[in-house]
Structures are given as C-alpha cells and as structure tokens.
Design a protein around this motif. Sequence first.
Motif, PDB file in Angstrom:
ATOM      1  N   LEU A  96       0.858  -1.182   0.000  1.00 36.14           N
ATOM      2  CA  LEU A  96       0.000   0.000   0.000  1.00 36.14           C
ATOM      3  C   LEU A  96       0.891   1.227   0.000  1.00 36.14           C
ATOM      4  N   GLU A  97       0.669   2.124  -0.958  1.00 40.54           N
ATOM      5  CA  GLU A  97       1.479   3.338  -1.052  1.00 40.54           C
ATOM      6  C   GLU A  97       0.883   4.433  -0.171  1.00 40.54           C
ATOM      7  N   VAL A  98       1.635   4.847   0.822  1.00 36.68           N
ATOM      8  CA  VAL A  98       1.245   5.940   1.711  1.00 36.68           C
ATOM      9  C   VAL A  98       2.471   6.795   1.995  1.00 36.68           C
ATOM     10  N   ALA A  99       2.323   8.102   1.858  1.00 39.44           N
ATOM     11  CA  ALA A  99       3.410   9.053   2.146  1.00 39.44           C
ATOM     12  C   ALA A  99       4.681   8.709   1.361  1.00 39.44           C
ATOM     13  N   GLU A 100       4.495   8.394   0.087  1.00 45.27           N
ATOM     14  CA  GLU A 100       5.594   8.109  -0.832  1.00 45.27           C
ATOM     15  C   GLU A 100       6.440   6.919  -0.385  1.00 45.27           C
ATOM     16  N   LYS A 101       5.793   5.966   0.286  1.00 45.07           N
ATOM     17  CA  LYS A 101       6.470   4.759   0.736  1.00 45.07           C
ATOM     18  C   LYS A 101       5.529   3.583   0.565  1.00 45.07           C
ATOM     19  N   ASP A 117      10.244  -0.540  14.779  1.00 43.66           N
ATOM     20  CA  ASP A 117      10.210   0.286  15.983  1.00 43.66           C
ATOM     21  C   ASP A 117       8.969   1.172  15.954  1.00 43.66           C
ATOM     22  N   VAL A 118       7.952   0.823  16.746  1.00 44.32           N
ATOM     23  CA  VAL A 118       6.710   1.602  16.721  1.00 44.32           C
ATOM     24  C   VAL A 118       6.924   3.028  17.241  1.00 44.32           C
ATOM     25  N   ALA A 119       7.899   3.204  18.127  1.00 43.21           N
ATOM     26  CA  ALA A 119       8.143   4.533  18.705  1.00 43.21           C
ATOM     27  C   ALA A 119       8.626   5.525  17.651  1.00 43.21           C
ATOM     28  N   ALA A 120       9.215   5.022  16.570  1.00 41.55           N
ATOM     29  CA  ALA A 120       9.770   5.895  15.536  1.00 41.55           C
ATOM     30  C   ALA A 120       8.747   6.298  14.480  1.00 41.55           C
ATOM     31  N   ILE A 121       7.525   5.768  14.554  1.00 42.35           N
ATOM     32  CA  ILE A 121       6.498   6.049  13.548  1.00 42.35           C
ATOM     33  C   ILE A 121       5.882   7.430  13.803  1.00 42.35           C
ATOM     34  N   PRO A 122       5.896   8.334  12.806  1.00 42.22           N
ATOM     35  CA  PRO A 122       5.246   9.648  12.957  1.00 42.22           C
ATOM     36  C   PRO A 122       3.731   9.521  12.799  1.00 42.22           C
ATOM     37  N   LEU A 123       3.094   9.021  13.838  1.00 47.92           N
ATOM     38  CA  LEU A 123       1.681   8.644  13.776  1.00 47.92           C
ATOM     39  C   LEU A 123       0.773   9.819  13.426  1.00 47.92           C
ATOM     40  N   GLU A 124       1.109  11.006  13.934  1.00 49.65           N
ATOM     41  CA  GLU A 124       0.248  12.169  13.715  1.00 49.65           C
ATOM     42  C   GLU A 124       0.184  12.578  12.245  1.00 49.65           C
ATOM     43  N   THR A 125       1.213  12.243  11.463  1.00 54.83           N
ATOM     44  CA  THR A 125       1.183  12.560  10.031  1.00 54.83           C
ATOM     45  C   THR A 125       0.762  11.363   9.183  1.00 54.83           C
ATOM     46  N   LEU A 126       1.196  10.162   9.558  1.00 55.08           N
ATOM     47  CA  LEU A 126       0.840   8.977   8.781  1.00 55.08           C
ATOM     48  C   LEU A 126      -0.602   8.549   8.997  1.00 55.08           C
ATOM     49  N   GLY A 127      -1.078   8.674  10.234  1.00 53.22           N
ATOM     50  CA  GLY A 127      -2.416   8.198  10.572  1.00 53.22           C
ATOM     51  C   GLY A 127      -3.511   8.728   9.659  1.00 53.22           C
ATOM     52  N   PRO A 128      -3.610  10.051   9.481  1.00 51.96           N
ATOM     53  CA  PRO A 128      -4.667  10.580   8.618  1.00 51.96           C
ATOM     54  C   PRO A 128      -4.543  10.118   7.164  1.00 51.96           C
ATOM     55  N   GLN A 129      -3.309   9.899   6.690  1.00 48.29           N
ATOM     56  CA  GLN A 129      -3.125   9.476   5.305  1.00 48.29           C
ATOM     57  C   GLN A 129      -3.588   8.039   5.095  1.00 48.29           C
ATOM     58  N   GLU A 169      -5.964   6.632   7.117  1.00 49.70           N
ATOM     59  CA  GLU A 169      -7.405   6.667   7.368  1.00 49.70           C
ATOM     60  C   GLU A 169      -8.197   7.074   6.130  1.00 49.70           C
ATOM     61  N   HIS A 170      -7.696   8.062   5.405  1.00 50.12           N
ATOM     62  CA  HIS A 170      -8.441   8.615   4.274  1.00 50.12           C
ATOM     63  C   HIS A 170      -7.933   8.120   2.912  1.00 50.12           C
ATOM     64  N   HIS A 171      -7.140   7.056   2.911  1.00 51.36           N
ATOM     65  CA  HIS A 171      -6.627   6.514   1.656  1.00 51.36           C
ATOM     66  C   HIS A 171      -7.793   6.012   0.806  1.00 51.36           C
ATOM     67  N   PRO A 172      -7.771   6.271  -0.500  1.00 47.47           N
ATOM     68  CA  PRO A 172      -8.892   5.846  -1.360  1.00 47.47           C
ATOM     69  C   PRO A 172      -9.104   4.333  -1.412  1.00 47.47           C
ATOM     70  N   ALA A 173      -8.145   3.548  -0.958  1.00 52.64           N
ATOM     71  CA  ALA A 173      -8.324   2.089  -0.935  1.00 52.64           C
ATOM     72  C   ALA A 173      -9.321   1.651   0.132  1.00 52.64           C
ATOM     73  N   PHE A 174      -9.718   2.604   1.024  1.00 48.14           N
ATOM     74  CA  PHE A 174     -10.630   2.277   2.114  1.00 48.14           C
ATOM     75  C   PHE A 174     -11.870   3.164   2.040  1.00 48.14           C
ATOM     76  N   PRO A 175     -12.908   2.709   1.363  1.00 49.46           N
ATOM     77  CA  PRO A 175     -14.090   3.555   1.124  1.00 49.46           C
ATOM     78  C   PRO A 175     -14.835   3.991   2.386  1.00 49.46           C
ATOM     79  N   LYS A 176     -14.678   3.273   3.497  1.00 44.66           N
ATOM     80  CA  LYS A 176     -15.309   3.681   4.757  1.00 44.66           C
ATOM     81  C   LYS A 176     -14.268   4.152   5.770  1.00 44.66           C
ATOM     82  N   ARG A 177     -13.124   4.574   5.251  1.00 39.99           N
ATOM     83  CA  ARG A 177     -11.970   4.955   6.071  1.00 39.99           C
ATOM     84  C   ARG A 177     -11.434   3.740   6.836  1.00 39.99           C
ATOM     85  N   ILE A 178     -10.391   3.935   7.641  1.00 38.33           N
ATOM     86  CA  ILE A 178      -9.745   2.770   8.246  1.00 38.33           C
ATOM     87  C   ILE A 178      -9.081   3.139   9.580  1.00 38.33           C
ATOM     88  N   ASN A 179      -9.097   2.187  10.512  1.00 37.66           N
ATOM     89  CA  ASN A 179      -8.254   2.259  11.702  1.00 37.66           C
ATOM     90  C   ASN A 179      -6.898   1.664  11.328  1.00 37.66           C
TER      91      ASN A 179
END
Length: 281
Positions: free
Chosen positions: A150-155, A175-187, A189-199
Amino acid sequence: MGIAFRKYHGLGNDFILLDNRHQPEPLITPEDAIQWCDRHFGIGADGVIFALPAQGETDYTMRIFNSDGSEPEMCGNGIRCMAKFLADLETVETGSARPHYRIHTLAGLMVPRMEPNGEVTVDMGIPWLLAEEIPTTLAASDSKVIDVPLEVAEKSWQVTCVSMGNPHCITFVNDVAAIPLETLGPQFEHHPAFPKRINTEFIQVVRPDYLKMRVWERGAGITLACGTGACAALVAGVLNGKCDRSATLELPGGNLHITWNEADQHLFMTGPAELAFTGEA
C-alpha cells in the motif's frame, strides 16, 4: 437540569457513558458529542457511549459517537467500559450485577464477562477477512488482504486488513516509537483504498507472545489503546506467521491480552475498565 454522565477509561482510551436505557434514541446529538469530547472546552473523551434498551435476545444495546461526531460499528475498550458502567448501575439499583452481558452493537452481538480481579473479558466474535468485508479495494472482493503493498506518504507499506465489525489496516514495523503517527495516521485513514476509512495499527513484534502497538483510530485520531485494533493486530500477526494465537499487546495506555481460539475462531480480549469521575453536563 443537566444530563448525568460517568466517565470511564480502558487503558486511557476514555469515554463518556450515558444511561440511555429509558429510550431507544441517543440522549445527545453527534454535534453535542463533539462539544462534550473537546478536551479544552468540554468534558474531554475519545467518544460518547450510550447504554440503550435491548434489541432481540440481548440485555442492552450499545451505540457510540466518536469525538468527531462519526459513529463506529464497535469499540473494544468502549464495550469493556460499558460493561463496567452497567455493572455499576445494576449494583446501585439492585445490590448486585450480572456476571456477563449480551450487548447488541452495529458489529453484532458482543458478550463481555466481569472477571473477579475487576478486569473484563469480551468475546469479540470471529474476524472478517475478505476484502469486501473490510471494505477495501486492495484485493478482489472475495479475497483476503494479507501482506499486500500500500502506497502511503511516498512509501510502500506491507499491510494486512482485518474487520472486527470495524475496519483495520495492520502493518509490521521494526520500531513503533519511531512512527510519525500524527502525520501517517490521517493518510492511512483517508486513503482511497478504504471507502469507509480505516483504523491503522503499527505493530512491533517483541516476541511471538508479546507485541507493541500504536494506533490511529478512525474518527478519533491517536488514542492510548484500541481493543478491536489489538484483536485485529493479533489476527494479522497469526496470518503472517509472526505471533502466537495468544499474546499480550502492549499499548501506550497499558496491556491487553488477546486470544484467537483455533477451535471456533472466536477472539477473546481481556483488559481493565475503570471509572474516572462522574458529573452532569
């Protein structure tokens, strides 16, 4: 005269609980819920939970409004909080509470059981794994979504999707601590691959029986814990050969224990639910 409420939390995932047993419709609107959940100008919470009258052969009905006013199908930490709320209400009213509850939700029947140590175990049912059940367009509708890109944030992320009555996208990281959740999370959640959004759950495998997890919840953002997400994460771990069928999930707010029963495919979640305070709004 205001509306009485109790605030509970499950590992820091916090909810405003309303005794709504006298009528089938929620006491407040989604717009009200947004205001109540505001942590600066309201009570502050990840969502508002309504204990409604029973439907069919159940004891009660559960509905939730998220902090953004949306309505999810279910919430694992929330249903533990609701069980504790109902037990507290019944104890006040009758002097005792029943040992378990059959609760109708938009994700189907859930059965939380009160444990002697104060924790709550919930039969979360059987996970849904087909793309159309999530829903997602990452695979054919009748196929499972296991370790697909799945392509998210150019990765490119390798993801597995699971529905616990609500949709989850799980990816394993070093390493979960290194994940920038505040920026990746919304991308995610609202990715077009998920028509009802996603957790979205980011999972670090410490041992086959111990996983670390951070979550971005659809409609609530970063939360300290997510019960359905922990269940979905364990399922994804098993499907990818990364963990045992029974494991501890370490979340920022504390630990949940999840078991995926091989015999009947039901998932069981055990964790705390605690009263924070009561009030009137």
